[in-house]
Write a protein that holds these residues in place. Structure first.
Motif, PDB file in Angstrom:
ATOM      1  N   VAL A  96      -7.969  11.845  -2.357  1.00  0.00           N
ATOM      2  CA  VAL A  96      -7.063  10.727  -2.108  1.00  0.00           C
ATOM      3  C   VAL A  96      -7.778   9.618  -1.355  1.00  0.00           C
ATOM      4  N   ALA A  97      -8.604  10.003  -0.351  1.00  0.00           N
ATOM      5  CA  ALA A  97      -9.362   8.993   0.401  1.00  0.00           C
ATOM      6  C   ALA A  97     -10.322   8.244  -0.512  1.00  0.00           C
ATOM      7  N   GLU A  98     -10.966   8.961  -1.441  1.00  0.00           N
ATOM      8  CA  GLU A  98     -11.868   8.301  -2.384  1.00  0.00           C
ATOM      9  C   GLU A  98     -11.088   7.369  -3.310  1.00  0.00           C
ATOM     10  N   ALA A  99      -9.923   7.816  -3.762  1.00  0.00           N
ATOM     11  CA  ALA A  99      -9.123   6.985  -4.657  1.00  0.00           C
ATOM     12  C   ALA A  99      -8.696   5.696  -3.960  1.00  0.00           C
ATOM     13  N   GLU A 100      -8.349   5.799  -2.691  1.00  0.00           N
ATOM     14  CA  GLU A 100      -7.969   4.598  -1.941  1.00  0.00           C
ATOM     15  C   GLU A 100      -9.149   3.647  -1.807  1.00  0.00           C
ATOM     16  N   ALA A 102     -11.680   3.467  -3.917  1.00  0.00           N
ATOM     17  CA  ALA A 102     -11.922   2.915  -5.250  1.00  0.00           C
ATOM     18  C   ALA A 102     -10.922   1.808  -5.576  1.00  0.00           C
ATOM     19  N   ARG A 103      -9.675   2.008  -5.211  1.00  0.00           N
ATOM     20  CA  ARG A 103      -8.665   0.975  -5.455  1.00  0.00           C
ATOM     21  C   ARG A 103      -9.010  -0.308  -4.708  1.00  0.00           C
ATOM     22  N   GLU A 104      -9.472  -0.157  -3.465  1.00  0.00           N
ATOM     23  CA  GLU A 104      -9.874  -1.328  -2.682  1.00  0.00           C
ATOM     24  C   GLU A 104     -11.050  -2.048  -3.331  1.00  0.00           C
ATOM     25  N   ALA A 105     -11.907  -1.293  -4.026  1.00  0.00           N
ATOM     26  CA  ALA A 105     -13.062  -1.884  -4.697  1.00  0.00           C
ATOM     27  C   ALA A 105     -12.701  -2.487  -6.048  1.00  0.00           C
ATOM     28  N   GLU A 134      -0.679   9.029  -7.006  1.00  0.00           N
ATOM     29  CA  GLU A 134       0.088   8.126  -6.157  1.00  0.00           C
ATOM     30  C   GLU A 134      -0.723   6.880  -5.791  1.00  0.00           C
ATOM     31  N   VAL A 135      -2.038   6.959  -5.989  1.00  0.00           N
ATOM     32  CA  VAL A 135      -2.937   5.860  -5.623  1.00  0.00           C
ATOM     33  C   VAL A 135      -3.418   5.102  -6.851  1.00  0.00           C
ATOM     34  N   LEU A 136      -3.851   5.823  -7.880  1.00  0.00           N
ATOM     35  CA  LEU A 136      -4.398   5.220  -9.099  1.00  0.00           C
ATOM     36  C   LEU A 136      -3.920   6.003 -10.319  1.00  0.00           C
ATOM     37  N   PRO A 137      -3.803   5.352 -11.464  1.00  0.00           N
ATOM     38  CA  PRO A 137      -3.626   6.103 -12.704  1.00  0.00           C
ATOM     39  C   PRO A 137      -4.799   7.076 -12.874  1.00  0.00           C
ATOM     40  N   THR A 138      -4.507   8.245 -13.427  1.00  0.00           N
ATOM     41  CA  THR A 138      -5.535   9.277 -13.486  1.00  0.00           C
ATOM     42  C   THR A 138      -5.856   9.690 -14.921  1.00  0.00           C
TER      43      THR A 138
END
Length: 343
Positions: A96-100, A102-105, A134-138
């Motif tokens: 989840v931390a990585e997805a967040e 990645a979303r910021e990037a 919940e953070v990015l489409p997967t």
């Protein structure tokens, strides 16, 4: 960006390598050049942080973020709307931390990689997919066992497709039976026309792009096709990959498959056998991709962050397929443009 629509339209997404210097640090000049090569080739986007990018990169989240940001920046240099896929690893909290990050990037979707998980069970994979969703489409990922994947039952794929945030699945078990498991579960699912299937079967790219899966479900005739790919093989010969996707798309539209397209499938298997080090059970697959790019002058070394190295004779075998199949490896295109990409 409507990720579902983009994926289902049929995408060419190279699995982005990691370019290192002789000291083991990221060579940012070469790293940017690779992204420029993929975009100039007509790729629809890039996948970064995946197996070809070297999973060991996930040990250093700050560096991972830098690599993600550079690829996003370089992919956008030509304009357009490149599709950015982040390879996500680790247990649920780390994923989840990585997805967040990645979303910021600026990334649009997450490819769920099992590397770094404490226990790779189907329940753990599903829990993690829900949380990351919940953070990015997967995108689900069926990775072959020889490089760290595990066998996943049909019930797993059925449960994965129940997750609304799942927009696609990458089938890369290098096994027709297991690929069939995934697609048969999808075609029977209520979301059969909502989830994109991408090939990751580097040994069956052409066949995957051409093969229809058909079934009658509840009196309704359904058809599911692989609409594109997210591949380590497409990290080399990317322009040829775009041309292949277009040829396969035209063949499907015409309802006729030319024999020369089927013959091309065997040539690709020959190339992939050298690059992915099939003779040594894929031990040199990641450095093999790097070695093609090194021989072409885009990166300085085939070295990896981890213990992966070229197998004995692999470099010579790669040189041989470059000579035999220059069009499939973009030899003239890379030679004519690499100086601009490295500028």
């Amino acid at each position: 960006m409507d990720v579902r629509t983009r994926l289902r339209a049929g995408v060419v997404i190279p699995a982005h390598p990691l370019a290192l210097d002789d000291g083991g640090a990221v060579n940012w000049r070469s790293q940017r050049a690779l992204t420029r090569y993929y975009m100039a080739s007509g790729a629809d986007g890039v996948a970064v942080g995946v197996h070809t990018t070297q999973f060991e990169l996930h040990h250093d989240r700050a560096l991972l973020g830098d690599v993600w940001r550079l690829a996003a920046e370089a992919a956008g240099e030509r304009g357009g709307a490149p599709l950015l896929v982040a390879g996500i690893a680790g247990d649920t909290v780390d994923a989840v931390a990585e997805a967040e990050l990645a979303r910021e990037a600026g990334y649009h979707a997450a490819l769920m990689c099992s590397w770094g998980m404490t226990e790779v069970t189907e329940d753990a994979l599903l829990e993690r997919a829900r949380a990351v969703g919940e953070v990015l489409p997967t995108l689900g990922f069926y990775l072959q066992e020889s490089v760290g994947g595990r066998r996943l039952g049909r019930s797993y794929w059925r449960a994965l497709f129940d997750i609304e945030s799942v927009v696609g699945v990458k089938t890369a078990p290098f096994d027709r039976y297991r690929t069939n498991d995934v697609v048969q579960e999808l075609i029977a699912h209520d979301r059969w026309d909502d989830v994109a299937v991408l090939t990751g079967n580097d040994d069956a790219i052409v066949h995957d792009l051409l093969t229809p899966y058909r079934a009658t479900v509840g009196g309704q005739e359904r058809e599911v096709r692989t609409t594109g790919g997210l591949l380590g093989q497409w990290a080399v010969g990317t322009r040829a990959a775009v041309e292949l996707r277009d040829r396969a798309r035209a063949a499907v539209a015409a309802g006729t498959v030319p024999t020369d397209l089927l013959a091309l499938a065997t040539d690709l298997v020959e190339v992939n056998g050298a690059v992915f080090d099939v003779d040594h059970h894929f031990l040199g697959c990641v450095p093999g991709v790097n070695e093609v790019l090194r021989q072409q002058g885009l990166v300085g070394t085939a070295d990896c962050l981890g213990p992966d190295v070229l197998s004995p004779g692999q470099s010579e075998l790669i040189a041989s397929v470059r000579e035999r199949f220059p069009d499939l490896l973009d030899e003239e295109f890379v030679a004519a443009n690499r100086h601009d990409w490295l500028a």
